[in-house]
Enzyme design. Structure first.
Site, PDB file in Angstrom:
ATOM      1  N   GLU A 105      -0.276  -1.306   5.676  1.00  0.00           N
ATOM      2  CA  GLU A 105       0.944  -0.712   6.477  1.00  0.00           C
ATOM      3  C   GLU A 105       0.504   0.647   7.038  1.00  0.00           C
ATOM      4  O   GLU A 105       0.831   1.022   8.134  1.00  0.00           O
ATOM      5  CB  GLU A 105       2.380  -0.837   6.155  1.00  0.00           C
ATOM      6  CG  GLU A 105       3.259  -0.900   6.930  1.00  0.00           C
ATOM      7  CD  GLU A 105       3.662   0.852   7.036  1.00  0.00           C
ATOM      8  OE1 GLU A 105       4.676   0.940   7.876  1.00  0.00           O
ATOM      9  OE2 GLU A 105       3.295   1.621   6.082  1.00  0.00           O
ATOM     10  N   ASP A 157       0.812  -1.294  -0.014  1.00  0.00           N
ATOM     11  CA  ASP A 157       0.148  -0.056   0.021  1.00  0.00           C
ATOM     12  C   ASP A 157       0.840   1.090  -0.100  1.00  0.00           C
ATOM     13  O   ASP A 157       1.911   1.253   0.520  1.00  0.00           O
ATOM     14  CB  ASP A 157      -0.975  -0.053   1.315  1.00  0.00           C
ATOM     15  CG  ASP A 157      -0.269  -0.003   2.420  1.00  0.00           C
ATOM     16  OD1 ASP A 157       0.673  -1.005   2.869  1.00  0.00           O
ATOM     17  OD2 ASP A 157      -0.770   0.403   3.567  1.00  0.00           O
TER      18      ASP A 157
END
Ligand SMILES: [Zn+2]
Length: 441
Positions: free
Chosen positions: A180, A115
Site C-alpha cells: 500500500e 506494510d
C-alpha cells in the site's frame, strides 16, 4: 435528540465489556504484529516478514472457523499502467478469508495493509521500532498507527464476537495486503483475485473519522535536453554549435508548474468537500554531469495529485496527465531551443483515486458506532491515496476508512497509537459488524 443508534443495546454493552476485559490480549496482538518487520521495500528487494505476519493472522482466522486463502499473486509484468513494472510477490503473500454468516445479512470487508514505511533513521527512535513499548498510554512501534493497530483491532473484534457466541447474519470478508505504501499493487491483486463484499472498512488511522474519499497520484519525470560544452570557455549561440545549459532551462518548466498549481487551486470546479484540490509538486531534480561542463540533461520528477471526479472513462487520470504535459509543452515551445528539442516525459504507474457517497449507509453506521463509545467522528477524506480506493473502484465494494490513531502519527520517528484508541476501535468495529451484518438469535 439522541439517535437510538448512539446508545448501546444489552448485547453491545457485553461486547464492549469483553473488549475492555481482554485488552491485554489485544495489546499483545499489536505487539506481535509490530515485531514482524514488514517495512515497505522496492520491487526486486528480498521479502521481509510478510509471510510470517500473514501466517499469524491466518492461524487466528482459521481458529475462528474462517475459510482462508493465502497466496502469492503472479507478477503482472511490464505494461500494466497501474502497477510498477518490477512488481513481484515472492515471499510476500496476500491473505483473504471469509467468515460465513448464518445468512440473510449484508457482507462486510475488513481490510488493512501489512506494510509499514521504513523505520530509518532507527537511531533517532526512543525505543526499538520493532518492539512495541507502552509509555504514557501510547503504544510505540513502526506500523503501530499505520496500520497494525487497526488490523489487530479488526481481528480482535471478530474474536470478541466469537467469545460471546454472537452469530452474524452476513459474511465477514477479511483482506490483508502488501504494497500500500508504494503503489497499491497488493490491493489490486486482491481485487483481481475476487475479494469483494457489499461494503468495506479499511483501518487507516482516521482518529474515528470516516474517510470517504482520497486523491489519486502519479509521479511523472520529464527530461530537458541540453548540449554539453566547456563551462569555462565562452560559447557561441546554440544555432552556431554552442553549448546549452539544461539546468537553466528548468526555470521555464518550474514557472509553468507554478501557473498550473495556481490555476488548479483557484478553480471552483476542482474543489472537493473532503480532500484538497488537485496539485502538482516538484519533488526530485537531477541534472548535470561534470562541474566544468554545460549540463547535457536535467530531469524533474513531480507528485501529481488528482481528484476522484477526474478519473476518466478508462479508469485512469490520463486526462489530467495530458493537461499537465500540454501546458508545460506550450510554455517550453516559447523557447527556441526547447521548441527544437522537446521535453521527454515518462509516466509511471497511475494510482487511481475513488470516493464513496457520504450518504452510503455504512458511513452512518460507522460514525454511530464510534459515537456510541464516546468517539464522535466526522466525515472526511485523505489527501493522500489509500487502499480503500482500490476496493471501491475495482471490486465493486464501497470502502471507507475508519481506524485508531491519527495520520499525524503515521510515518514518523516514534510512531504511536493511543492504547485507548485501540480498545475503542476494536469495540467500534465489533458494533459495526453486528449492526451492518445483522445478528441471528
Ligand atoms: Zn496506511
Amino acid at each position: 435528540m439522541e439517535s437510538p443508534l448512539a446508545t448501546l443495546s444489552a448485547l453491545e454493552e457485553q461486547i464492549v465489556a469483553a473488549v475492555v476485559e481482554h485488552r491485554d490480549e489485544l495489546i499483545g496482538l499489536v505487539g506481535d504484529l509490530v515485531a514482524l518487520d514488514t517495512t515497505a521495500r522496492n520491487p526486486g528487494e528480498p521479502a521481509r516478514d510478510e509471510a510470517a505476519l500473514q501466517g499469524l493472522l491466518q492461524a487466528r482466522l482459521l481458529a475462528l472457523g474462517a475459510e482462508t486463502d493465502l497466496w502469492e499473486p503472479e507478477p503482472t509484468g511490464r505494461g500494466n499502467p497501474f502497477v510498477p513494472d518490477e512488481q513481484d510477490y515472492v515471499g510476500r503473500p496476500q491473505l483473504a478469508a471469509r467468515l460465513r454468516g448464518v445468512g440473510g445479512g449484508r457482507n462486510l470487508l475488513l481490510n488493512g495493509h501489512i506494510d509499514a514505511v521504513s523505520a530509518e533513521p532507527r537511531e533517532q527512535w526512543s525505543s526499538d521500532p520493532f518492539t512495541a513499548e507502552i509509555r504514557d498510554g501510547r503504544l510505540y512501534g513502526r506500523g503501530a498507527c499505520d496500520m497494525k493497530g487497526g488490523i489487530a483491532d479488526m481481528l480482535f473484534a471478530l474474536e470478541t464476537l466469537q467469545r460471546l457466541g454472537v452469530r452474524l447474519a452476513g459474511d465477514v470478508v477479511w483482506c490483508t495486503d502488501t504494497d500500500e505504501e508504494q503503489s497499491g499493487a497488493g490491493a489490486i491483486a486482491c481485487a483481481e483475485h475476487g475479494v469483494r463484499a457489499d461494503a468495506g472498512l479499511c483501518a487507516e488511522p482516521t482518529g474515528f473519522d470516516v474517510w470517504v474519499a482520497c486523491r489519486g497520484c502519479v509521479n511523472p519525470t520529464l527530461t530537458i535536453e541540453g548540449r554539453p560544452g566547456h563551462a569555462e570557455c565562452v560559447q557561441p549561440d546554440w544555432r552556431a554549435g554552442g553549448a546549452v545549459n539544461a539546468i537553466e532551462k528548468l526555470r521555464i518548466v518550474l514557472e509553468a508548474v507554478r501557473d498550473i498549481r495556481a490555476d488548479w487551486r483557484s478553480d471552483p470546479a476542482r474543489r472537493h468537500p473532503y480532500v484538497g484540490p488537485p496539485d502538482l509538486v516538484p519533488t526530485v531534480v537531477r541534472g548535470g554531469e561534470w562541474m566544468v561542463t554545460y549540463p547535457a540533461s536535467c530531469s524533474l520528477t513531480f507528485d501529481v495529485q488528482y481528484l476522484p471526479g477526474q478519473v476518466d472513462a478508462n479508469g485512469s487520470g490520463r486526462a489530467v496527465f495530458r493537461e499537465v504535459e500540454e501546458r508545460v509543452a506550450a510554455a517550453a515551445s516559447l523557447d527556441p531551443w526547447l521548441r527544437e528539442h522537446p521535453l521527454r516525459w515518462e509516466w509511471p504507474w497511475d494510482i487511481v483515486p475513488a470516493e464513496v457517497s457520504d450518504d452510503h449507509p455504512l458511513v452512518a453506521t460507522t460514525l454511530a458506532a464510534g459515537a456510541a463509545l464516546g468517539r464522535t467522528g466526522r466525515i472526511g477524506g485523505l489527501d493522500s491515496w489509500h487502499d480503500a480506493a482500490v476496493f471501491t473502484l475495482r471490486a465493486g465494494t464501497p470502502t471507507v476508512s475508519f481506524g485508531p490513531g491519527s495520520i499525524a502519527q503515521a510515518h514518523i520517528i516514534d510512531e504511536y497509537v493511543p492504547v485507548q484508541d485501540l480498545i475503542d476501535h476494536a469495540a467500534a468495529v465489533a458494533l459495526v459488524l453486528t449492526r451492518w451484518c445483522g445478528v441471528v438469535g
